[in-house]
Design an enzyme around this catalytic site. Structure first.
Site, mmCIF file in Angstrom:
data_model
loop_
_atom_site.group_PDB
_atom_site.id
_atom_site.type_symbol
_atom_site.label_atom_id
_atom_site.label_comp_id
_atom_site.label_asym_id
_atom_site.label_seq_id
_atom_site.Cartn_x
_atom_site.Cartn_y
_atom_site.Cartn_z
ATOM 1 N N ARG A 104 5.682 -45.686 87.522
ATOM 2 C CA ARG A 104 6.359 -46.794 87.267
ATOM 3 C C ARG A 104 6.045 -47.888 86.497
ATOM 4 O O ARG A 104 4.891 -48.278 86.825
ATOM 5 C CB ARG A 104 6.483 -46.699 88.696
ATOM 6 C CG ARG A 104 7.666 -48.041 88.858
ATOM 7 C CD ARG A 104 7.847 -48.009 90.569
ATOM 8 N NE ARG A 104 8.413 -46.924 91.194
ATOM 9 C CZ ARG A 104 10.022 -46.658 91.637
ATOM 10 N NH1 ARG A 104 10.580 -47.328 91.493
ATOM 11 N NH2 ARG A 104 10.778 -45.664 92.495
ATOM 12 N N THR A 108 8.598 -53.526 85.186
ATOM 13 C CA THR A 108 10.711 -53.643 85.504
ATOM 14 C C THR A 108 10.590 -52.311 86.936
ATOM 15 O O THR A 108 11.616 -52.192 86.613
ATOM 16 C CB THR A 108 11.009 -52.687 84.210
ATOM 17 O OG1 THR A 108 10.115 -51.560 84.350
ATOM 18 C CG2 THR A 108 10.944 -53.798 82.947
ATOM 19 N N ASP A 200 3.831 -40.943 102.321
ATOM 20 C CA ASP A 200 3.594 -39.805 100.891
ATOM 21 C C ASP A 200 3.280 -38.773 100.313
ATOM 22 O O ASP A 200 1.847 -38.389 100.842
ATOM 23 C CB ASP A 200 2.153 -41.228 100.339
ATOM 24 C CG ASP A 200 2.050 -40.827 98.438
ATOM 25 O OD1 ASP A 200 2.551 -39.326 98.406
ATOM 26 O OD2 ASP A 200 3.048 -41.999 97.769
ATOM 27 N N ASP A 203 0.464 -37.368 98.704
ATOM 28 C CA ASP A 203 -1.094 -37.977 99.470
ATOM 29 C C ASP A 203 -1.819 -36.895 100.051
ATOM 30 O O ASP A 203 -2.378 -36.669 100.432
ATOM 31 C CB ASP A 203 -0.890 -38.944 100.098
ATOM 32 C CG ASP A 203 -1.621 -40.551 98.641
ATOM 33 O OD1 ASP A 203 -1.687 -39.838 97.811
ATOM 34 O OD2 ASP A 203 -1.198 -41.137 98.947
HETATM 35 N N1 URA Z 1 8.006 -41.036 97.590
HETATM 36 C C1 URA Z 1 7.406 -40.465 98.857
HETATM 37 O O1 URA Z 1 5.962 -39.728 99.590
HETATM 38 N N2 URA Z 1 7.612 -40.624 100.099
HETATM 39 C C2 URA Z 1 8.696 -41.649 100.587
HETATM 40 O O2 URA Z 1 8.747 -42.038 101.971
HETATM 41 C C3 URA Z 1 8.936 -41.947 99.443
HETATM 42 C C4 URA Z 1 8.885 -41.776 98.167
#
Ligand code: URA
Length: 209
Positions: A104, A108, A200, A203
Protein backbone atom coordinates in the site's frame (compact mmCIF):
# COMPACT_ATOMS: atom_id res chain seq x y z
CA UNK A 1 -22.68 -8.68 -12.28
CA UNK A 2 -20.37 -11.08 -10.47
CA UNK A 3 -22.09 -13.63 -8.25
CA UNK A 4 -21.19 -14.07 -4.59
CA UNK A 5 -21.22 -17.59 -3.16
CA UNK A 6 -21.09 -18.04 0.62
CA UNK A 7 -19.96 -21.56 1.52
CA UNK A 8 -22.06 -22.35 4.56
CA UNK A 9 -21.07 -26.02 4.83
CA UNK A 10 -21.06 -26.95 8.55
CA UNK A 11 -17.41 -28.08 8.47
CA UNK A 12 -16.33 -24.78 6.96
CA UNK A 13 -18.37 -22.77 9.48
CA UNK A 14 -17.08 -24.85 12.41
CA UNK A 15 -13.45 -24.46 11.42
CA UNK A 16 -13.93 -20.76 10.68
CA UNK A 17 -15.09 -20.20 14.26
CA UNK A 18 -11.75 -21.49 15.56
CA UNK A 19 -9.88 -19.50 12.92
CA UNK A 20 -11.61 -16.33 14.18
CA UNK A 21 -10.97 -17.10 17.87
CA UNK A 22 -8.04 -15.04 19.15
CA UNK A 23 -7.09 -17.91 21.49
CA UNK A 24 -6.16 -20.05 18.47
CA UNK A 25 -2.37 -20.13 18.09
CA UNK A 26 -0.27 -19.98 14.92
CA UNK A 27 0.10 -23.74 14.34
CA UNK A 28 -3.59 -24.45 14.69
CA UNK A 29 -4.58 -21.33 12.75
CA UNK A 30 -2.37 -22.39 9.84
CA UNK A 31 -3.77 -25.94 9.86
CA UNK A 32 -7.35 -24.71 9.97
CA UNK A 33 -6.84 -22.25 7.10
CA UNK A 34 -5.31 -25.09 5.09
CA UNK A 35 -8.30 -27.36 5.83
CA UNK A 36 -10.87 -24.69 4.98
CA UNK A 37 -9.03 -23.93 1.75
CA UNK A 38 -9.35 -27.60 0.79
CA UNK A 39 -13.06 -27.64 1.61
CA UNK A 40 -13.61 -24.42 -0.36
CA UNK A 41 -11.64 -25.84 -3.29
CA UNK A 42 -14.02 -28.79 -3.32
CA UNK A 43 -16.98 -26.41 -3.71
CA UNK A 44 -15.32 -24.00 -6.14
CA UNK A 45 -14.41 -26.80 -8.56
CA UNK A 46 -18.02 -27.98 -8.92
CA UNK A 47 -18.23 -26.63 -12.47
CA UNK A 48 -15.03 -28.29 -13.75
CA UNK A 49 -15.75 -29.84 -17.14
CA UNK A 50 -15.87 -33.63 -17.43
CA UNK A 51 -15.46 -35.92 -20.38
CA UNK A 52 -16.36 -39.53 -20.96
CA UNK A 53 -13.84 -42.33 -21.14
CA UNK A 54 -14.11 -46.11 -21.34
CA UNK A 55 -12.57 -48.41 -18.77
CA UNK A 56 -12.71 -52.05 -17.74
CA UNK A 57 -13.83 -52.63 -14.18
CA UNK A 58 -13.13 -56.14 -12.82
CA UNK A 59 -16.72 -56.94 -13.88
CA UNK A 60 -17.41 -55.25 -17.23
CA UNK A 61 -16.47 -52.56 -19.71
CA UNK A 62 -18.13 -49.23 -18.90
CA UNK A 63 -18.22 -45.57 -19.81
CA UNK A 64 -17.13 -43.29 -16.98
CA UNK A 65 -16.28 -39.63 -16.37
CA UNK A 66 -12.90 -38.00 -15.92
CA UNK A 67 -11.86 -34.35 -15.74
CA UNK A 68 -11.60 -32.84 -19.20
CA UNK A 69 -8.12 -31.57 -18.41
CA UNK A 70 -8.88 -27.88 -18.04
CA UNK A 71 -5.63 -26.20 -16.97
CA UNK A 72 -5.85 -24.41 -13.63
CA UNK A 73 -3.83 -21.72 -11.92
CA UNK A 74 -3.83 -20.58 -8.31
CA UNK A 75 -2.69 -17.04 -7.58
CA UNK A 76 -2.16 -16.15 -3.91
CA UNK A 77 -1.96 -12.45 -3.15
CA UNK A 78 1.20 -12.08 -1.02
CA UNK A 79 1.57 -12.72 1.71
CA UNK A 80 -1.52 -14.11 3.44
CA UNK A 81 -2.82 -15.81 0.28
CA UNK A 82 0.07 -18.28 0.55
CA UNK A 83 -1.68 -19.85 3.55
CA UNK A 84 -4.46 -21.15 1.30
CA UNK A 85 -2.38 -22.59 -1.54
CA UNK A 86 -1.44 -26.03 -0.19
CA UNK A 87 -5.02 -26.71 0.84
CA UNK A 88 -6.23 -26.07 -2.71
CA UNK A 89 -3.38 -28.07 -4.25
CA UNK A 90 -4.51 -31.12 -2.28
CA UNK A 91 -7.53 -31.28 -4.59
CA UNK A 92 -6.02 -29.85 -7.78
CA UNK A 93 -2.39 -30.95 -7.57
CA UNK A 94 -1.62 -30.24 -11.22
CA UNK A 95 -2.49 -26.54 -10.89
CA UNK A 96 0.31 -24.06 -11.49
CA UNK A 97 0.88 -21.41 -8.83
CA UNK A 98 1.58 -17.78 -9.68
CA UNK A 99 2.22 -15.01 -7.15
CA UNK A 100 1.17 -11.38 -7.02
CA UNK A 101 2.68 -9.06 -4.40
CA UNK A 102 1.19 -5.66 -3.61
CA UNK A 103 2.01 -3.01 -1.05
CA UNK A 104 0.00 0.00 0.00
CA UNK A 105 1.46 3.36 -1.02
CA UNK A 106 1.67 5.26 2.30
CA UNK A 107 0.50 8.51 0.70
CA UNK A 108 -2.20 7.50 -1.75
CA UNK A 109 -3.10 4.30 0.20
CA UNK A 110 -3.46 2.63 -3.21
CA UNK A 111 -2.07 -0.89 -3.74
CA UNK A 112 1.09 -0.93 -5.85
CA UNK A 113 2.33 -4.08 -7.56
CA UNK A 114 5.89 -5.10 -6.53
CA UNK A 115 6.03 -8.74 -7.63
CA UNK A 116 4.25 -10.69 -10.34
CA UNK A 117 5.22 -14.18 -11.47
CA UNK A 118 2.62 -16.11 -13.44
CA UNK A 119 2.54 -19.39 -15.38
CA UNK A 120 3.73 -18.82 -18.97
CA UNK A 121 0.46 -20.05 -20.49
CA UNK A 122 -1.77 -17.52 -18.68
CA UNK A 123 -4.26 -17.32 -21.53
CA UNK A 124 -5.04 -21.04 -21.44
CA UNK A 125 -5.73 -21.37 -17.71
CA UNK A 126 -8.65 -20.88 -15.37
CA UNK A 127 -7.48 -18.98 -12.30
CA UNK A 128 -8.43 -18.86 -8.65
CA UNK A 129 -7.05 -15.71 -7.01
CA UNK A 130 -6.83 -16.26 -3.25
CA UNK A 131 -6.49 -14.03 -0.21
CA UNK A 132 -7.97 -14.90 3.20
CA UNK A 133 -9.46 -11.40 3.60
CA UNK A 134 -11.49 -9.21 1.24
CA UNK A 135 -11.46 -5.95 3.19
CA UNK A 136 -11.55 -2.74 1.11
CA UNK A 137 -11.16 -4.81 -2.04
CA UNK A 138 -8.16 -2.70 -3.16
CA UNK A 139 -5.67 -5.59 -3.30
CA UNK A 140 -8.07 -8.02 -4.95
CA UNK A 141 -9.06 -5.47 -7.60
CA UNK A 142 -5.41 -4.62 -8.34
CA UNK A 143 -4.26 -8.28 -8.36
CA UNK A 144 -6.99 -9.14 -10.85
CA UNK A 145 -6.08 -6.08 -12.93
CA UNK A 146 -2.51 -7.44 -13.02
CA UNK A 147 -3.65 -10.90 -14.04
CA UNK A 148 -5.99 -9.58 -16.75
CA UNK A 149 -3.29 -7.24 -18.09
CA UNK A 150 -1.15 -10.34 -18.70
CA UNK A 151 -3.89 -12.28 -20.46
CA UNK A 152 -5.86 -13.91 -17.62
CA UNK A 153 -9.49 -14.35 -18.65
CA UNK A 154 -11.32 -16.95 -16.56
CA UNK A 155 -10.90 -15.81 -12.99
CA UNK A 156 -12.56 -16.63 -9.65
CA UNK A 157 -11.77 -14.93 -6.37
CA UNK A 158 -11.75 -16.95 -3.14
CA UNK A 159 -11.36 -15.73 0.44
CA UNK A 160 -12.30 -16.74 3.96
CA UNK A 161 -13.89 -13.55 5.25
CA UNK A 162 -15.24 -10.61 3.26
CA UNK A 163 -16.55 -7.18 4.20
CA UNK A 164 -19.53 -5.81 2.25
CA UNK A 165 -17.33 -2.88 1.15
CA UNK A 166 -14.80 -5.25 -0.46
CA UNK A 167 -17.45 -7.33 -2.18
CA UNK A 168 -18.99 -4.19 -3.68
CA UNK A 169 -15.64 -2.81 -4.86
CA UNK A 170 -14.64 -6.11 -6.46
CA UNK A 171 -18.02 -6.59 -8.12
CA UNK A 172 -17.90 -3.08 -9.57
CA UNK A 173 -14.32 -3.37 -10.84
CA UNK A 174 -14.57 -6.96 -12.13
CA UNK A 175 -18.17 -7.92 -12.89
CA UNK A 176 -16.92 -11.08 -14.63
CA UNK A 177 -15.16 -12.46 -11.53
CA UNK A 178 -17.35 -14.52 -9.21
CA UNK A 179 -16.54 -14.30 -5.50
CA UNK A 180 -16.39 -17.34 -3.19
CA UNK A 181 -16.32 -16.71 0.54
CA UNK A 182 -16.75 -18.61 3.80
CA UNK A 183 -18.36 -15.66 5.61
CA UNK A 184 -19.69 -12.22 4.82
CA UNK A 185 -18.99 -10.06 7.87
CA UNK A 186 -20.54 -6.83 9.13
CA UNK A 187 -18.18 -4.02 8.13
CA UNK A 188 -14.70 -2.52 8.13
CA UNK A 189 -13.51 -0.60 11.17
CA UNK A 190 -11.57 2.71 11.05
CA UNK A 191 -8.27 0.81 10.77
CA UNK A 192 -9.41 -1.21 7.76
CA UNK A 193 -9.94 -4.42 9.74
CA UNK A 194 -12.95 -6.59 9.06
CA UNK A 195 -15.42 -6.74 11.99
CA UNK A 196 -15.70 -9.26 13.59
CA UNK A 197 -13.11 -10.76 11.21
CA UNK A 198 -10.11 -12.69 12.45
CA UNK A 199 -7.46 -9.98 12.86
CA UNK A 200 -4.43 -9.74 10.58
CA UNK A 201 -4.47 -12.94 8.55
CA UNK A 202 -0.79 -12.72 7.54
CA UNK A 203 0.41 -12.15 11.11
CA UNK A 204 -1.74 -14.98 12.44
CA UNK A 205 -0.58 -17.37 9.71
CA UNK A 206 3.10 -16.62 10.02
CA UNK A 207 3.33 -15.76 13.71
CA UNK A 208 4.50 -12.19 13.11
CA UNK A 209 3.24 -8.92 14.49
N1 URA B 1 -6.44 -7.82 6.20
C1 URA B 1 -6.40 -8.64 7.27
O1 URA B 1 -5.51 -9.46 7.42
N2 URA B 1 -7.41 -8.52 8.17
C2 URA B 1 -8.42 -7.65 8.05
O2 URA B 1 -9.31 -7.63 8.90
C3 URA B 1 -8.43 -6.81 6.92
C4 URA B 1 -7.41 -6.91 6.01
Amino acid sequence: MAKVYVFDHPLIQHKLTYIRDKATGTKEFRELVDEVATLMAFEITRDMPLEETEIDTPVSRTKSKILAGKKMGIIPILRAGIGMVDGILKLIPAAKVGHIGLYRDPETLKPIEYYVKLPSDVEERDFIVVDPMLATGGSAVEAINSLKKRGGKHIKFMCLVAAPEGVKALQEAHPDVDIYIAALDEKLNDHGYIVPGLGDAGDRLFGTK
